[in-house]
Scaffold this active site. Structure first.
Site, PDB file in Angstrom:
ATOM      1  N   ARG A 247       0.862  -1.203   0.000  1.00 44.19           N
ATOM      2  CA  ARG A 247       0.000   0.000   0.000  1.00 44.19           C
ATOM      3  C   ARG A 247       0.890   1.242   0.000  1.00 44.19           C
ATOM      4  O   ARG A 247       1.587   1.497   0.979  1.00 44.19           O
ATOM      5  CB  ARG A 247      -0.882  -0.045   1.265  1.00 44.19           C
ATOM      6  CG  ARG A 247      -2.112   0.808   1.210  1.00 44.19           C
ATOM      7  CD  ARG A 247      -2.749   0.907   2.598  1.00 44.19           C
ATOM      8  NE  ARG A 247      -1.920   1.717   3.467  1.00 44.19           N
ATOM      9  CZ  ARG A 247      -1.871   1.600   4.805  1.00 44.19           C
ATOM     10  NH1 ARG A 247      -2.597   0.717   5.435  1.00 44.19           N
ATOM     11  NH2 ARG A 247      -1.093   2.393   5.508  1.00 44.19           N
ATOM     12  N   HIS A 251      -3.525   4.545   4.889  1.00 43.46           N
ATOM     13  CA  HIS A 251      -4.744   3.735   4.715  1.00 43.46           C
ATOM     14  C   HIS A 251      -5.820   4.514   3.971  1.00 43.46           C
ATOM     15  O   HIS A 251      -6.440   4.012   3.034  1.00 43.46           O
ATOM     16  CB  HIS A 251      -5.275   3.285   6.085  1.00 43.46           C
ATOM     17  CG  HIS A 251      -6.600   2.587   6.000  1.00 43.46           C
ATOM     18  ND1 HIS A 251      -6.739   1.318   5.496  1.00 43.46           N
ATOM     19  CD2 HIS A 251      -7.849   3.014   6.329  1.00 43.46           C
ATOM     20  CE1 HIS A 251      -8.025   0.978   5.522  1.00 43.46           C
ATOM     21  NE2 HIS A 251      -8.712   1.983   6.016  1.00 43.46           N
ATOM     22  N   TYR A 260       3.368   4.626  12.121  1.00 40.04           N
ATOM     23  CA  TYR A 260       3.533   3.172  12.285  1.00 40.04           C
ATOM     24  C   TYR A 260       4.391   2.494  11.222  1.00 40.04           C
ATOM     25  O   TYR A 260       4.589   1.288  11.265  1.00 40.04           O
ATOM     26  CB  TYR A 260       2.164   2.475  12.381  1.00 40.04           C
ATOM     27  CG  TYR A 260       1.239   2.722  11.200  1.00 40.04           C
ATOM     28  CD1 TYR A 260       1.379   2.001  10.019  1.00 40.04           C
ATOM     29  CD2 TYR A 260       0.238   3.676  11.273  1.00 40.04           C
ATOM     30  CE1 TYR A 260       0.544   2.232   8.937  1.00 40.04           C
ATOM     31  CE2 TYR A 260      -0.603   3.914  10.198  1.00 40.04           C
ATOM     32  CZ  TYR A 260      -0.455   3.184   9.027  1.00 40.04           C
ATOM     33  OH  TYR A 260      -1.269   3.425   7.970  1.00 40.04           O
TER      34      TYR A 260
HETATM   35  C1  LIG Z   1     -15.967  -5.548  10.104  1.00 45.68           C
HETATM   36  C2  LIG Z   1     -15.107  -4.338  10.055  1.00 45.68           C
HETATM   37  N1  LIG Z   1     -14.147  -4.157  10.973  1.00 45.68           N
HETATM   38  C3  LIG Z   1     -13.368  -3.060  10.929  1.00 45.68           C
HETATM   39  C4  LIG Z   1     -13.546  -2.116   9.949  1.00 45.68           C
HETATM   40  C5  LIG Z   1     -12.640  -0.904   9.896  1.00 45.68           C
HETATM   41  N2  LIG Z   1     -11.685  -1.092   8.800  1.00 45.68           N
HETATM   42  C6  LIG Z   1     -11.900  -0.558   7.577  1.00 45.68           C
HETATM   43  S1  LIG Z   1     -10.684  -0.959   6.494  1.00 45.68           S
HETATM   44  C7  LIG Z   1      -9.853  -1.848   7.651  1.00 45.68           C
HETATM   45  C8  LIG Z   1      -8.560  -2.525   7.335  1.00 45.68           C
HETATM   46  C9  LIG Z   1      -8.705  -3.635   6.373  1.00 45.68           C
HETATM   47  O1  LIG Z   1      -7.430  -4.108   6.020  1.00 45.68           O
HETATM   48  P1  LIG Z   1      -7.234  -5.054   4.799  1.00 45.68           P
HETATM   49  O2  LIG Z   1      -8.321  -6.054   4.760  1.00 45.68           O
HETATM   50  O3  LIG Z   1      -5.858  -5.550   4.807  1.00 45.68           O
HETATM   51  O4  LIG Z   1      -7.505  -4.091   3.553  1.00 45.68           O
HETATM   52  P2  LIG Z   1      -6.630  -2.834   3.065  1.00 45.68           P
HETATM   53  O5  LIG Z   1      -7.301  -1.607   3.605  1.00 45.68           O
HETATM   54  O6  LIG Z   1      -5.257  -3.008   3.572  1.00 45.68           O
HETATM   55  O7  LIG Z   1      -6.688  -2.867   1.588  1.00 45.68           O
HETATM   56  C10 LIG Z   1     -10.529  -1.827   8.873  1.00 45.68           C
HETATM   57  C11 LIG Z   1     -10.057  -2.482  10.099  1.00 45.68           C
HETATM   58  C12 LIG Z   1     -14.571  -2.332   9.010  1.00 45.68           C
HETATM   59  N3  LIG Z   1     -14.798  -1.473   8.009  1.00 45.68           N
HETATM   60  N4  LIG Z   1     -15.322  -3.446   9.071  1.00 45.68           N
END
Ligand SMILES: Cc1ncc(C[n+]2csc(CCOP(=O)(O)OP(=O)(O)O)c2C)c(N)n1
Ligand SMILES: [Mg+2]
Length: 330
Positions: A247, A251, A260
């Site tokens: 990435r 985020h 971090y």
């Molecule tokens: C069920 C749920 N838990 C927490 C969140 C908050 N949240 C949004 S994106 C994210 C991280 C997801 O990481 P990843 O699956 O690795 O996807 P990336 O953003 O790295 O592409 C989180 C914790 C959410 N949207 N839904």
């Protein structure tokens, strides 16, 4: 440099289209950040670093037959399925004409019926059981369709992934599960996310092949996705593909990644940027020239500029319409 496109059946024109879609994804995303930082749009969640995986995979599907159930970073997927730069900008500006939700949802919640892009929800991974259900319906109705669902590696820890994968494995459904492993789930690094070495190791537990590929290589991703599509169409069931990339941005526009991870780590990852490396590859084989690249970039910038102007000047939804689609209407 090794010829990796020789046996893939992709014409030079298709390879260039692939690259152009990757570059358009990147340029739209970069514009979104500028608009966000100048206070014009409220939120960005980026595809940057994942374009090769998204476009490589989406090119292996048939947008006339198959369904995409993307997650929020999938600009490259939705562009390949037919969404336009203008439509993405309308969503960024939350305008009435945004096809995803009429300006009601945050950007990144893609959904467009005419392009077979199935709307998702904010809780991560809810699109996985949807993709499995859609594949089951297709199978029951004897339709020739594959569902393509994507999610992050952090999201592959959600129950929705495991339940969906198991059901698809049991019923041999035509689903392609693609995990875009970008090494972070917000601030949590990969080594704190998984008990196993690779996300693809989980496939064996659900009776399907699991493959990890270089997510910076659109041709490798195309190849494994094409094989998965062929298996799915033959009734041989689902596949789990893990694309490993990085990435490049925080985020989202509401996150500060400097707290971090080190800038050195980001800089190092950017040396593998597919926008650079795939252009080099295409040039090496004489498919892309410097002149073509300049013309392509100019063409893309005028598309992005037009899309920005159009969306910025487009009207917002009527406040009176806020409850539309929430309650049934007479
Ligand atoms: C069920 C749920 N838990 C927490 C969140 C908050 N949240 C949004 S994106 C994210 C991280 C997801 O990481 P990843 O699956 O690795 O996807 P990336 O953003 O790295 O592409 C989180 C914790 C959410 N949207 N839904
Ligand atoms: Mg992630």
């Amino acid at each position: 440099m090794e010829n990796r496109h020789k046996d893939l059946g992709l014409s030079n024109e298709k390879l260039l289209q692939m690259y152009e879609t990757m570059l358009l994804s990147r340029r739209i995303d970069e514009r979104m950040w500028l608009l966000n930082r100048s206070g014009k749009i409220p939120f960005v969640i980026s595809c940057q670093g994942q374009e090769a995986a998204q476009v490589g995979a989406a090119f292996a599907l048939d947008p006339e037959k198959d369904f995409a159930l993307p997650y929020y970073r999938d600009v490259g997927v939705v562009l390949t399925f037919g969404m336009t730069a203008k439509e993405l900008m309308l969503s960024g500006f939350a305008k009435a004409e945004d096809p995803n939700s009429g300006g009601r949802q945050m950007p990144g919640h893609f959904g467009q019926k005419k392009n077979r892009i199935v709307t998702g929800s904010s809780p991560v991974t809810t699109q996985v059981p949807h993709a499995v259900g859609l594949a089951l319906a297709g199978k029951m109705e004897g339709k020739d369709l594959v569902t393509f669902v994507t999610f992050g590696e952090g999201s592959s820890n959600q129950g929705d992934f495991h339940e969906g994968a198991n059901f698809a494995g049991v019923h041999k459904l035509p689903v392609i599960f693609m995990c875009e492993n970008n090494k972070y789930a917000i601030s949590v690094p990969i080594e704190k996310q998984l008990g196993c070495a690779k996300v693809s190791d989980r496939a064996i537990g659900y009776g399907m092949p699991g493959i990890t590929v270089d997510g910076n290589d659109p041709l490798e991703v195309y190849k494994v996705t094409k094989e998965a599509v062929d298996r799915a169409r033959k009734g041989e069931g689902p596949t789990l593909i893990e694309t490993v990339s990085y990435r490049f941005t925080a985020h989202s526009s509401d996150d500060d990644d400097r707290v971090y991870r080190t800038q050195d780590e980001v800089t190092e990852a950017k040396t593998k940027d597919s926008i650079v490396t795939f252009a080099e590859y295409l040039k090496h084989f004489g498919i892309l020239t410097d002149e073509m690249e300049i013309a392509m970039n100019d063409r893309i910038m005028s598309i992005v500029n037009e899309a920005t102007d159009y969306a910025e000047n487009a009207p917002y939804a009527d406040p009176e319409s806020a409850l539309k689609y929430v309650y049934g209407e007479e």
